[in-house]
Design a protein around this motif. Structure first.
Motif, mmCIF file in Angstrom:
data_model
loop_
_atom_site.group_PDB
_atom_site.id
_atom_site.type_symbol
_atom_site.label_atom_id
_atom_site.label_comp_id
_atom_site.label_asym_id
_atom_site.label_seq_id
_atom_site.Cartn_x
_atom_site.Cartn_y
_atom_site.Cartn_z
ATOM 1 N N GLN A 1 0.834 -1.204 0.000
ATOM 2 C CA GLN A 1 0.000 0.000 0.000
ATOM 3 C C GLN A 1 0.866 1.251 0.000
ATOM 4 O O GLN A 1 0.605 2.197 -0.754
ATOM 5 C CB GLN A 1 -0.910 -0.003 1.221
ATOM 6 N N GLN A 2 1.897 1.240 0.810
ATOM 7 C CA GLN A 2 2.822 2.370 0.851
ATOM 8 C C GLN A 2 3.506 2.554 -0.505
ATOM 9 O O GLN A 2 3.687 3.684 -0.974
ATOM 10 C CB GLN A 2 3.869 2.156 1.944
ATOM 11 N N ARG A 3 3.873 1.440 -1.116
ATOM 12 C CA ARG A 3 4.551 1.482 -2.401
ATOM 13 C C ARG A 3 3.642 2.063 -3.484
ATOM 14 O O ARG A 3 4.069 2.888 -4.304
ATOM 15 C CB ARG A 3 5.021 0.077 -2.789
ATOM 16 N N VAL A 4 2.382 1.645 -3.499
ATOM 17 C CA VAL A 4 1.435 2.154 -4.486
ATOM 18 C C VAL A 4 1.282 3.666 -4.348
ATOM 19 O O VAL A 4 1.313 4.405 -5.342
ATOM 20 C CB VAL A 4 0.062 1.461 -4.335
ATOM 21 N N ILE A 5 1.142 4.130 -3.119
ATOM 22 C CA ILE A 5 0.986 5.563 -2.884
ATOM 23 C C ILE A 5 2.229 6.327 -3.346
ATOM 24 O O ILE A 5 2.128 7.401 -3.949
ATOM 25 C CB ILE A 5 0.684 5.829 -1.396
ATOM 26 N N GLU A 6 3.404 5.764 -3.103
ATOM 27 C CA GLU A 6 4.645 6.392 -3.561
ATOM 28 C C GLU A 6 4.705 6.483 -5.083
ATOM 29 O O GLU A 6 5.107 7.508 -5.643
ATOM 30 C CB GLU A 6 5.852 5.588 -3.047
ATOM 31 N N ILE A 7 4.292 5.414 -5.746
ATOM 32 C CA ILE A 7 4.329 5.403 -7.211
ATOM 33 C C ILE A 7 3.356 6.420 -7.793
ATOM 34 O O ILE A 7 3.653 7.082 -8.797
ATOM 35 C CB ILE A 7 4.027 3.986 -7.746
ATOM 36 N N PHE A 8 2.193 6.581 -7.169
ATOM 37 C CA PHE A 8 1.215 7.543 -7.656
ATOM 38 C C PHE A 8 1.744 8.978 -7.568
ATOM 39 O O PHE A 8 1.286 9.858 -8.311
ATOM 40 C CB PHE A 8 -0.092 7.433 -6.873
ATOM 41 N N LYS A 9 2.685 9.237 -6.685
ATOM 42 C CA LYS A 9 3.241 10.583 -6.557
ATOM 43 C C LYS A 9 3.886 11.039 -7.872
ATOM 44 O O LYS A 9 3.828 12.224 -8.231
ATOM 45 C CB LYS A 9 4.268 10.650 -5.427
ATOM 46 N N ILE A 10 4.476 10.095 -8.588
ATOM 47 C CA ILE A 10 5.104 10.414 -9.876
ATOM 48 C C ILE A 10 4.067 10.998 -10.842
ATOM 49 O O ILE A 10 4.320 12.002 -11.515
ATOM 50 C CB ILE A 10 5.761 9.159 -10.477
ATOM 51 N N ALA A 11 2.905 10.368 -10.892
ATOM 52 C CA ALA A 11 1.838 10.858 -11.779
ATOM 53 C C ALA A 11 1.308 12.191 -11.297
ATOM 54 O O ALA A 11 1.082 13.114 -12.097
ATOM 55 C CB ALA A 11 0.712 9.834 -11.852
ATOM 56 N N ASN A 12 1.105 12.317 -9.991
ATOM 57 C CA ASN A 12 0.603 13.573 -9.447
ATOM 58 C C ASN A 12 1.538 14.738 -9.769
ATOM 59 O O ASN A 12 1.103 15.815 -10.172
ATOM 60 C CB ASN A 12 0.419 13.448 -7.934
ATOM 61 N N ASP A 13 2.821 14.511 -9.610
ATOM 62 C CA ASP A 13 3.803 15.559 -9.908
ATOM 63 C C ASP A 13 3.791 15.914 -11.399
ATOM 64 O O ASP A 13 3.899 17.091 -11.771
ATOM 65 C CB ASP A 13 5.209 15.111 -9.492
ATOM 66 N N ASN A 14 3.678 14.904 -12.237
ATOM 67 C CA ASN A 14 3.675 15.138 -13.683
ATOM 68 C C ASN A 14 2.478 15.972 -14.123
ATOM 69 O O ASN A 14 2.555 16.722 -15.099
ATOM 70 C CB ASN A 14 3.673 13.799 -14.433
ATOM 71 N N LEU A 15 1.375 15.846 -13.385
ATOM 72 C CA LEU A 15 0.137 16.541 -13.748
ATOM 73 C C LEU A 15 0.058 17.954 -13.176
ATOM 74 O O LEU A 15 -0.970 18.624 -13.321
ATOM 75 C CB LEU A 15 -1.069 15.725 -13.271
ATOM 76 N N ALA A 16 1.132 18.413 -12.564
ATOM 77 C CA ALA A 16 1.111 19.736 -11.930
ATOM 78 C C ALA A 16 0.833 20.853 -12.923
ATOM 79 O O ALA A 16 0.197 21.854 -12.586
ATOM 80 C CB ALA A 16 2.431 19.991 -11.210
ATOM 81 N N ASP A 17 1.291 20.689 -14.156
ATOM 82 C CA ASP A 17 1.131 21.745 -15.156
ATOM 83 C C ASP A 17 0.379 21.286 -16.397
ATOM 84 O O ASP A 17 0.478 21.887 -17.459
ATOM 85 C CB ASP A 17 2.498 22.289 -15.565
ATOM 86 N N LYS A 18 -0.365 20.183 -16.264
ATOM 87 C CA LYS A 18 -1.100 19.679 -17.426
ATOM 88 C C LYS A 18 -2.329 18.903 -16.970
ATOM 89 O O LYS A 18 -2.405 18.451 -15.821
ATOM 90 C CB LYS A 18 -0.200 18.820 -18.317
ATOM 91 N N ASP A 19 -3.280 18.734 -17.870
ATOM 92 C CA ASP A 19 -4.525 18.038 -17.551
ATOM 93 C C ASP A 19 -4.436 16.532 -17.774
ATOM 94 O O ASP A 19 -5.212 15.770 -17.187
ATOM 95 C CB ASP A 19 -5.675 18.598 -18.386
ATOM 96 N N TYR A 20 -3.519 16.118 -18.665
ATOM 97 C CA TYR A 20 -3.361 14.703 -18.971
ATOM 98 C C TYR A 20 -1.877 14.355 -18.951
ATOM 99 O O TYR A 20 -1.016 15.237 -19.080
ATOM 100 C CB TYR A 20 -3.974 14.374 -20.336
ATOM 101 N N MET A 21 -1.564 13.074 -18.826
ATOM 102 C CA MET A 21 -0.193 12.650 -18.563
ATOM 103 C C MET A 21 0.789 13.078 -19.635
ATOM 104 O O MET A 21 1.932 13.435 -19.342
ATOM 105 C CB MET A 21 -0.144 11.133 -18.369
#
Length: 211
Positions: free
Chosen positions: A134-154
């Protein structure tokens, strides 16, 4: 043209090629099966792995497993669908990159959460394995969240990579993982669920929105 048929589980990663087929606009059959069905001899004869998705042209005895392979086939056969976007070669390459991230990194990390016994036999240790996963999944999702900081899609525009990430976010929602610290993922969920082809896939699989 021979009609395509897609085998899948409700709400599983087969939702991704299901949506890709809706993007193509072609006529196809959707067959949602159970996990037990996927282990029956008639299905194993088509896909010895006993998994979904499976794309079939049964009159041609053609069966194709694995999301990445199916999406590549559909993109080649129906380029007008723009499954990986309408942008530059670099943008499309980024879409493939994020598809790989969703498929190979995020999806794989969920395995111990759905079936810790597939990772470790010791039942006393399985809860700890699931907690670590569970901790690992949440960590991996951070990569996507950060990438979406300046855009609507990946990759900057809606592509099938966003659909795959959306499916894994549905799993996170189902498992009640705390992603409240990742507001950009909530934005992505809204954006993906606003797409007509995604709405069609949700309706056809009997799924509710999560936004």
């Amino acid at each position: 043209m021979q009609k395509l048929k897609l085998y899948g589980f409700k709400g599983a990663c087969s939702f991704v090629p299901h949506t890709a087929l809706n993007l193509t606009g072609v006529d196809y059959d959707l067959q949602l099966i159970s996990h037990a069905d996927a282990k029956k001899p008639d299905y194993l004869a088509k896909n010895p792995q006993g998994t979904v998705p499976l794309l079939a042209i049964e009159t041609d005895d053609f069966y194709l497993a694995q999301n990445v392979a199916i999406l590549h086939y559909l993109d080649e056969k129906f380029p007008q669908a723009h499954i990986f976007g309408k942008g530059s070669d670099k943008q499309k390459a980024k879409a493939h990159q994020w598809l790989g991230y969703a498929n190979a990194d995020v999806h794989k990390a969920f395995l111990p959460l759905f079936d810790a016994g597939a990772v470790i036999d010791d039942k006393d240790l399985q809860p700890k394995v699931a907690e670590k996963a569970q901790q690992r999944v949440i960590e991996i999702f951070k990569i996507a969240n950060d990438n979406l900081a300046d855009k609507d899609y990946m990759s900057g525009e809606f592509t099938i990579a966003d659909v795959y990430l959306y499916v894994t976010l549905r799993w996170a929602h189902l498992l009640k993982l705390d992603l409240s610290g990742y507001p950009n993922l909530a934005k992505l969920i809204n954006n993906v669920e606003s797409q007509p082809e995604v709405q069609k896939s949700l309706k056809e699989e009997g799924l509710d929105v999560i936004s």
